[in-house]
Every structure is written in structure tokens, then in C-alpha cells.
Design an enzyme around this catalytic site. Structure first.
Site, PDB file in Angstrom:
ATOM      1  N   SER A 109       0.843  -1.050  -0.050  1.00 50.81           N
ATOM      2  CA  SER A 109      -0.333   0.006   0.026  1.00 50.81           C
ATOM      3  C   SER A 109       0.877   1.262  -0.164  1.00 50.81           C
ATOM      4  CB  SER A 109      -1.015  -0.020   1.182  1.00 50.81           C
ATOM      5  OG  SER A 109      -0.304  -0.019   2.471  1.00 50.81           O
ATOM      6  N   LYS A 155       0.474   3.904   6.888  1.00 48.59           N
ATOM      7  CA  LYS A 155      -0.370   4.792   6.046  1.00 48.59           C
ATOM      8  C   LYS A 155      -0.042   6.407   6.043  1.00 48.59           C
ATOM      9  CE  LYS A 155      -3.175   1.667   4.033  1.00 48.59           C
ATOM     10  NZ  LYS A 155      -2.346   0.731   4.598  1.00 48.59           N
TER      11      LYS A 155
END
Lengths: 206, 206
Positions: free
Chosen positions: B125, B162
Site C-alpha cells: 500500500s 499509511k
DNA sequence: TTTTATACTAATCATATTGACAGTATGTAT
DNA sequence: ATACATACTGTCAATATGATTAGTATAAAA
């Protein structure tokens, strides 16, 4: 491990700090002076207590012969590297021992450190391999390199990090960036050499 | 830097090794014994030469008071980490002192090591930020994080890396991967917490 | 040719350092 | 009550250690 009194902990900390700062253990009298004892015997008693409890070793017959045991180093420091934590169950603090899966120790993680060096990468030719401008690549010094591995090549005095393919006659330096094209060099070119294979990447974010 | 003779280099290496192995400098007589000198004066002469040439310091008035200078540590390359080399002029060996710009020491490069931990990243990600599957991210433990910085978030017991944006009411966890979408969570969600801000990335290639 | 640096032997001196002896006082576990 | 660990003062002998003096020999530099 036997419990330490506050005073003993203070003295152990002083010895550990002294060892770190002076590359040498303190003399008994330096411990006494530091804590304001007028007799070295006071410091000797504390040191003996720490030896008895397994936190110190005395190297017999030499000056400044106090050494920390592994237990003491664990207590006062924690030089094993950065703890690697795993999945975190609800409620438990992140750094609880239960989560620690190991330690990142750069002096160990890339294998034998002899022959390793690092180069700061300039440019974005290897972004697709996750190597960005400003990263340091860890290189194992060797002219031999697995075909197709990422390595450091020296071309006309400049260092460059690329995927290196050799077929005996020519060498292809292939960037990992869709906007860039491979460089092909003759194997016998005198201005070309391979510095080594990249075994790691280290980045300081921001 | 003044050149050392072979003998002086041997003696400097012995002192450096002794310091590493014993957490203490050798006594003059130990140097003499090691090299088979029958007089401590022989060792003193060599040590004095090394002091004069800038490789050793003598801490006056204490036993085992020999210390390495920064130049000596560079020369014998002990435990400072992995040398960082700069541009390489033709002909000179890569690891020649002239090229060494500094040392990568993981215990120092991310600031105060207290409060740091590492997490192994799973998934892709964050590839656009150069963080790949299998990398370790170095995290400074703190619930506070710069808005938009890369951090570790714990959502329902799972750790995820993230970019983290907060606007007071909700939290957006934004991946750095064109194929993935941000996650939006209510700030008051009990199953959410921030583990800390990513300050580094370490990768072991292959 | 004279000087200077290297590379030592041999013996001695001054001091740094430890370890031991002889005590005192306080608190705690049995 | 009686051990026992802690937490100290004060002194001294023994040894570990650094530093110095005196000298030999070799090789390179001025």
C-alpha cells in the site's frame, strides 16, 4: 536477578556512564569522590555488593578492572538495536516484551560488516525498486555480482546504482524507472568497474 | 595525516582491538609483553610516536589512559557503523579514508533511540513512498503525528502504515498506491489509535 | 657528515590503584 | 536477641602502572 537498592543502582549507572564516556572503568576512588564518600571502602562495599548480585565483574590484578555483566548492560542500556514489534493485541502497550519479535541491529543484519559500505543515492533511476533520491544503499564490496542484481557501477569516475546484466561482451546498466533507458557499455571499457552488490537500503524519512 | 610505520600500525591495531574486547586500554607493559619487548620503554616509544602523529591520546595521571583519536578510529574502523563513501576518483580504492564521508550508525541516525521501534511492512500500500512489502519501518512512538506524515495506525488490532491526515472529526488513512483508496475513520472510534510517526525505512535486499 | 626517526634493552623512580584491616551506625528478618 | 545486609569513616601495605634515564643499533633525511 537479585534486586538492587537505590544506591546500588545509582552506582551501577555511574559506572556504566563512565565506561561509555571514558572507554575505561572508573577507579574505586573516583566512585567514592563522585558520591562524596571520604573513604574508598564505601565504594568498595557497594561494588562488592554489585559483584555478588551479578551486575559487575572485577578483573583481578589490574587497575580500573570493573566490567559490566550482560545483565547490567540490559538494565542500564539496551544496545541490542531497535525492537521489532509484531501484531498488537488490544490493550497491551506497543513496546511490551510480548510483542518484541527481535531487534534490528544494523551491525548484524547485513551479514559480516567487513567489506560493506554505503552510498547515498542521487536521482530517481531506481524508484521502481523502492530506492529513492537521498536513500543510502548498503553495498557488499565485490566486483562479482549476481546477474541482474542491483549493484553499484563506476562509470568514468561516477558511481551509479542500477540493475547490472553482463553477457561476457557487454554490460547493461538497467534503471528501474519507466522514463529511463538502459546504458550499454563494453565489458573491456577501462572506465568501468563494479563496486559491489546492493544488500540493503536505509532511509531517513524527512 | 602523518604516515604510520608497519610497526606503529600493528601497535595501534592491538590497542584498538584491546579497547574493543576489554572495555579498557592496555597497560604499557601489556603492549610490551604482547609484542615480546623486554622493556616497557619500547612500547612507550611507539605509543609516543602514535600520540605525536595524532592517532592516540594519553589521559594524564590515570592507569590505562590511552584513547583513540577520531582519525585512529577511522583508520582501524571499529564499531562506528557502515562507512559512507562519496564520489570515487579513478585509481583510489573505494574504501580509502579519503572517500569516507561518515558512518551509518543506526543507533544514532534516527535520533534518540528511546521510543523507537520497528514494524515489518506487509503488502504494497505504500510503494509510491518507497516502502515495499517486507521492509522494516522505524517508528517514533507517539500518538501525535505531523498532519500528512507517514505513520503507523492501529485499526481493530491490526497495524497499518499509511499517510495519516486528521481534521478533528475524522481520520483519513491514505495509501501511496494508485490502485488503493483511502480509509476514513471516525476520530472517536475506540478501535483506532496512532502508534507513531515513521522516521526511517530499512530494507534487507534479497 | 650530521641529524633525526625508528626500534629496541635494562634498570629505576614516582604515583595510581586496589585490597585489607579495624571500626561505627542503622534497619530488617528471624 | 541476634544475626545479617546496608552504608559509611579512616588508615596502610602491596602492587600495578606510567615515566624517566642511560644506552645500542639501523636507516633515512638534510
Amino acid at each position: 536477578m537479585e534486586q538492587l537498592t537505590d544506591k546500588q543502582h545509582e552506582i551501577l549507572t555511574f559506572i556504566a556512564d563512565y565506561l561509555r564516556d571514558h572507554q575505561s572503568a572508573p577507579a574505586i576512588r573516583e566512585i567514592a569522590d563522585h558520591f562524596g564518600f571520604s573513604s574508598p571502602k564505601a565504594a568498595t562495599d557497594h561494588v562488592n555488593a554489585l559483584v555478588r548480585k551479578g551486575y559487575l565483574l572485577k578483573v583481578a590484578g589490574i587497575s580500573r578492572g570493573l566490567r559490566l555483566t550482560a545483565d547490567a548492560e540490559e538494565l542500564v542500556r539496551g544496545d541490542e538495536g531497535i525492537p521489532v514489534v509484531g501484531d498488537v493485541a488490544a490493550g497491551l502497550p506497543i513496546l511490551a516484551i510480548e510483542h518484541i519479535q527481535g531487534f534490528l541491529d544494523m551491525n548484524a543484519m547485513f551479514g559480516n560488516r567487513k567489506g560493506l559500505y554505503a552510498v547515498r543515492v542521487r536521482g530517481n533511476s531506481m524508484v521502481n525498486a523502492g530506492i529513492h533520491d537521498g536513500d543510502h544503499v548498503i553495498v557488499r564490496q565485490s566486483p562479482m555480482i549476481e546477474n541482474g542484481a542491483i549493484g553499484v557501477a563506476y562509470v568514468e569516475g561516477d558511481a551509479t546504482v542500477k540493475r547490472i546484466y553482463r553477457d561476457g561482451k557487454s554490460v547493461r546498466l538497467v534503471p528501474e524507472n519507466d522514463a529511463m533507458d538502459p546504458i550499454v557499455i563494453d565489458e573491456t571499457c577501462p572506465d568501468f568497474s563494479v563496486g559491489g552488490q546492493v544488500v540493503g537500503v536505509v532511509r531517513n524519512v524527512r
